[in-house]
Design a protein around this motif. Structure first.
Motif, short mmCIF file in Angstrom:
data_model
loop_
_atom_site.label_atom_id
_atom_site.label_comp_id
_atom_site.label_asym_id
_atom_site.label_seq_id
_atom_site.Cartn_x
_atom_site.Cartn_y
_atom_site.Cartn_z
N UNK A 48 0.88 -0.97 -0.18
CA UNK A 48 0.19 -0.08 -0.01
C UNK A 48 0.79 1.25 -0.22
N UNK A 49 1.86 1.45 0.71
CA UNK A 49 2.70 2.35 1.01
C UNK A 49 3.58 2.71 -0.37
N UNK A 50 3.87 1.54 -1.02
CA UNK A 50 4.65 1.48 -2.19
C UNK A 50 3.58 2.32 -3.27
N UNK A 51 2.42 1.84 -3.37
CA UNK A 51 1.29 2.37 -4.36
C UNK A 51 1.17 4.08 -4.00
N UNK A 52 1.41 4.32 -2.71
CA UNK A 52 1.17 5.70 -2.41
C UNK A 52 2.44 6.69 -2.39
N UNK A 53 3.55 5.92 -3.25
CA UNK A 53 4.74 6.98 -3.34
C UNK A 53 5.27 7.24 -2.19
N UNK A 54 5.13 6.54 -1.16
CA UNK A 54 5.77 7.00 0.13
C UNK A 54 7.15 6.28 0.34
N UNK A 55 7.96 6.75 0.92
CA UNK A 55 9.30 6.37 1.36
C UNK A 55 8.94 5.74 2.90
N UNK A 56 9.68 4.39 3.21
CA UNK A 56 9.14 3.91 4.55
C UNK A 56 10.52 3.10 5.08
N UNK A 57 10.51 2.78 6.07
CA UNK A 57 11.37 1.87 6.88
C UNK A 57 10.47 0.81 7.87
N UNK A 58 11.03 -0.37 7.71
CA UNK A 58 10.27 -1.59 8.37
C UNK A 58 10.91 -2.03 9.65
N UNK A 59 10.34 -2.11 10.76
CA UNK A 59 11.02 -2.71 11.92
C UNK A 59 9.91 -4.03 12.24
N UNK A 60 10.79 -5.22 12.38
CA UNK A 60 10.08 -6.13 12.79
C UNK A 60 9.83 -6.51 14.48
N UNK A 61 10.25 -5.55 15.38
CA UNK A 61 10.01 -5.52 16.61
C UNK A 61 10.03 -4.31 17.14
N UNK A 62 9.84 -4.05 18.36
CA UNK A 62 9.81 -2.73 19.16
C UNK A 62 11.51 -2.29 19.53
N UNK A 63 12.24 -3.26 19.77
CA UNK A 63 13.67 -2.84 20.14
C UNK A 63 14.41 -2.27 18.72
N UNK A 64 14.16 -2.95 17.41
CA UNK A 64 14.44 -2.52 16.31
C UNK A 64 14.04 -1.14 15.85
N UNK A 65 12.99 -1.05 16.27
CA UNK A 65 12.13 0.40 16.29
C UNK A 65 12.63 1.36 16.97
N UNK A 66 12.96 1.20 18.38
CA UNK A 66 13.60 2.10 19.23
C UNK A 66 14.98 2.66 18.73
N UNK A 67 15.48 1.78 18.18
CA UNK A 67 17.10 1.92 17.43
C UNK A 67 16.90 3.09 16.36
N UNK A 68 16.03 2.69 15.50
CA UNK A 68 15.81 3.71 14.40
C UNK A 68 15.42 4.94 14.79
N UNK A 69 14.35 4.88 15.68
CA UNK A 69 13.76 6.13 16.22
C UNK A 69 14.74 7.32 16.88
N UNK A 70 15.77 6.58 17.49
CA UNK A 70 16.84 7.34 18.17
C UNK A 70 17.91 7.91 17.28
N UNK A 71 17.97 7.70 15.87
CA UNK A 71 19.03 7.89 15.23
C UNK A 71 18.45 8.69 13.72
#
Length: 799
Positions: free
Chosen positions: A552-575
């Motif tokens: 869906x996000x590809x079709x909307x032309x959006x750039x996005x990043x995937x995280x499979x769990x909360x710990x990976x997401x926290x690392x991305x959000x901090x940087x």
């Protein structure tokens, strides 16, 4: 002193002859000489003696006089014996009570007369004490009756002195304590029966009762000989003497041990039931999550697949896939709806709605759903139903949707009809009748009651089994009854099945046509927002759902990043900084609530203010509150359609990030710039009549509602204040006072925070700011209401 008595002056009355006393006393008097012959009696004796004249008794010997009275007394032998003792002993005797055969009682006093040690005779005084004796008997009778009542009531009565020592007990107390009266008298009541750990409390109660002269009623656990513990209901009051000085207390005890055991059993049963409800809630949360997660992927992939080039056979497979997933989604929804109803969590909301437009909308929706099937969907609406109604339009829509779905399931061809009729007005409520009829296979007469039972489908002709949970009509019945209505199956010519129900609404009295003029323009189209520069973080542990949302996000032309769990997401959000976070709530390890709390906790972090949208399969009613407390901005429920996701993206990824898109005004009315015009135009979509109604409600009620909060603040009832603030907060936004609404949100966060104690010093000042802001802006709101009413009136005349 003896000398003083000898020197005392003799009163003149002493010089009067004794005959003066004997003639003037109210008592009966008889005088006997030294030989005990009766020599004189007064008129009182004659009146109370069965003789004709004094001569019949005068000069009779003592034995004859005694024999005369033996014929009148109840116990003649004892009477004669006692009389003989008196004359033999020649000692004064006062107050001998004698019972007579006819029910009278006399009190006899004997006074021997001596002169210089020589016996000269006797004076016999007789007083009628019948009334006094009968009164005493009545008192004793009442006391015995009182005792019988106490015994039958299983009441135990005792009296104690000021120190709590037992001075008197009744039989019921002995029976309850399993001790005799001799064993109880003189023992301290508290030391004897109150458990050691509660004796201090019992003495405090006794002291309080004595000092305040206040009767007490309380429950207490006692220990009786043998160590058995029992519960009593105690009532104690002070006892006073004639001078109103407290001398002790009287207490009544009732053994309530069986009631206490029953109460304990009921409490345990209630706790078990509450635990069962909690378990059911947890089960529904889990089952909802476990079903909705894969269902999101199924529905999502079927949407994506439908938009690819498919053969006719593949299109058919995709159609089957969509229908099956829709059925599974309906199953989950029905289970959750039923749970909410049974738990009492579903509330009836009062909103203004157009009943004609609601029915027409349902007609259009179901025509599209039935496609080219040979079924016509007809609508018959009473012309008298021409005003806006106040009620829960969403519950009404759900009822009708369930009934239409049921009719469609059992109708292969023919007609499905919706009939709406305005009924009478009762107690200020406009009753409206609804009927959903079909020409399908029908229901047997004897099976009609079964259609509203949970988890059960009534047998249909031909014994054919149709898809369904047996919950749809059960939910319909409960939703109708929740709103004060009644539903039943009735027979109508031409139709096989007809469900009828009636509901009460408040009639606003405003014409649908009149209101339609101020909202004649269609709602604004969804804004064409460009997402090319936005960057979204998707936190999702389910691989199928990650695949769906990525497509869906590809079709909307959006750039996005995937995280499979909360710990990976926290690392991305901090940087690095993101423009939007789409996050699942239930993940292994660090879940969504914990992740959101950590993101919001440190304002120096790059994503402390980034909008967070929870993408969750949970459907529990308290989930939204938990999300708000964690700092989550919005919730998108799984499974969701591409259109629902796009709306969320449009809401948070426009040029002002979290602001609503400004709506061009197309009806000519301009809100004052002091108010939040963007919000008001987006909220009311140029429906000025609806806006003026809500402004009017605000002006009429806001001061009273704020007064309630002020009282709760002064009484420091923080829980109730939090509820009231939460309830009132949206009202400010509805009149364009979004700044005050934000302050109310902060106030609510403080009141519902786990660190409430830390915020207590700030709460009074923050509420005072809200009051001051309201005082400043209230004239603006009142002026805005006048302007809207004037504009509506001018528009109406112009049309």
């Amino acid at each position: 002193m003896p000398g003083e008595t000898a020197d005392m002056e003799v009163p003149a009355i002493f010089s009067l002859p004794i005959a003066t006393y004997l003639h003037n006393t109210n008592a009966g008097i008889m005088v006997t000489d030294e030989t005990h012959r009766l020599i004189w009696l007064n008129d009182v004796i004659l009146e109370r003696t069965a003789v004709g004249s004094a001569a019949a008794l005068l000069h009779l010997p003592f034995d004859a006089v005694v024999m005369h009275y033996c014929l009148q007394v109840s116990q003649p032998v004892a009477f004669a014996h006692r009389m003989q003792e008196l004359i033999n002993q020649k000692k004064p005797h006062i107050g001998w009570e004698i019972a007579f055969r006819e029910g009278q009682y006399r009190e006899l006093s004997y006074i021997p007369i001596f002169e210089e040690g020589v016996f000269r005779g006797s004076i016999w005084e007789v007083i009628d004490v019948t009334k006094h004796h009968l009164l005493q008997e009545e008192i004793l009778h009442n006391e015995r009756k009182f005792q019988v009542v106490l015994d039958n009531l299983n009441a135990a009565l005792c009296e104690t002195d000021l120190e709590g020592n037992i001075t008197r007990v009744f039989e019921g107390f002995c029976r309850m304590s399993r001790m005799t009266e001799d064993q109880l008298i003189g023992r301290n009541l508290i030391d004897l029966f109150v458990p050691e750990e509660k004796q201090g409390y019992a003495r405090m109660l006794r002291q309080r009762r004595q000092e305040n002269n206040m009767p007490l009623l309380y429950e207490m656990e006692i220990v009786i000989p043998g160590g058995e513990r029992r519960w009593v209901l105690a009532s104690a009051a002070n006892i006073h003497d004639r001078d109103q000085v407290t001398t002790g207390s009287m207490s009544i005890y009732m053994d309530i041990t069986p009631q206490k055991r029953l109460q304990r059993a009921l409490e345990q049963a209630r706790e078990s039931a509450e635990q069962a409800r909690r378990n059911q809630k947890e089960f529904l949360t889990n089952i909802s999550h476990e079903i909705r997660n894969p269902l999101t992927a199924i529905i999502g992939i079927s949407y994506l697949l439908e938009n690819t080039e498919l053969t006719a056979e593949q299109q058919e497979y995709v159609g089957i896939l969509k229908l099956s997933s829709d059925f599974l989604l309906e199953l989950v929804g029905n289970l959750l709806d039923l749970s909410k109803i049974e738990a009492g969590k579903l509330e009836v909301q009062q909103r203004e709605f157009n009943p004609v437009a609601l029915i027409k909308s349902l007609q259009d929706t179901f025509r599209l759903k039935m496609g080219k099937r040979p079924i016509s969907l007809t609508v018959d609406i009473d012309p008298a139903l021409s005003t806006w109604l106040l009620g829960d339009d969403l519950l009404l829509k759900q009822i009708l949707l369930n009934l239409l779905s049921n009719a469609e399931k059992f109708t292969t061809e023919g007609e499905i009809a919706i009939k709406v009729k305005a009924l009478e007005v009762t107690d200020g409520k406009r009753w409206v009748s609804f009927q959903v009829c079909d020409t399908g296979i029908g229901i047997d007469q004897e099976q009609r009651a079964a259609v509203f039972e949970e988890y059960r489908q009534a047998p249909r002709p031909g014994h054919e089994r149709y898809n369904g949970t047996g919950l749809g009509l059960a939910i319909v019945k409960q939703l109708v009854e929740l709103q004060g209505g009644r539903i039943f199956v009735e027979e109508i010519p031409f139709y096989q099945t007809c469900f009828s129900f009636s509901l009460p609404f408040t009639d606003t009295g405003r014409s649908i046509d009149q209101r339609r003029r101020t909202a004649a323009h269609p709602s604004r189209p969804m804004p064409n927002v460009r997402f090319e520069e936005a960057y979204v973080l998707v936190v999702e542990d389910n691989i199928m759902n990650r695949k769906y949302i990525s497509g869906l996000l590809h079709r909307a032309g959006l750039h996005f990043q995937l995280a499979a769990n909360g710990q990976d997401a926290l690392h991305l959000l901090q940087h690095r900084q993101f423009d939007l976070i789409l996050m699942d709530l239930r993940m292994p390890g660090l879940d969504g609530f914990e992740l959101a709390t950590m993101v919001r906790a440190d304002e120096s972090q790059p994503n402390a203010a980034t909008p967070i949208v929870a993408v969750t399969a949970s459907a529990m009613e308290d989930m939204a509150d938990q999300a708000r407390m964690a700092g989550i901005n919005d919730v998108l429920s799984k499974p969701y359609t591409p259109e629902q996701l796009i709306r969320v993206l449009q809401k948070f990824l426009n040029e002002d990030e979290t602001a609503l898109m400004e709506t061009p005004n197309i009806n000519g009315y301009q809100f004052q710039p002091t108010l939040d015009t963007k919000f008001l135009n987006a909220l009311y979509e140029n429906n000025l009549g609806y806006a003026s109604d809500l402004f009017e409600v605000f002006v009429r009620t806001i001061q009273d509602e704020m007064g309630k909060i002020r009282l709760l603040l002064e009484s420091k009832d923080w829980e109730a204040m939090g509820f009231q603030v939460h309830k009132l907060k949206p009202n400010f936004s509805m009149v364009g006072l979004t700044g005050i609404a934000a302050k109310m949100q902060t106030l609510e966060n403080y009141l519902k925070s786990s660190q409430l104690e830390q915020h207590l010093p700030e709460i009074p000042g923050l509420f005072s700011e809200v009051e001051a802001a309201l005082h400043t802006n209230m004239p603006v709101v009142e002026e805005e209401l006048k302007n809207m009413r004037a504009f509506e009136e001018a528009t109406s005349k112009g049309s």
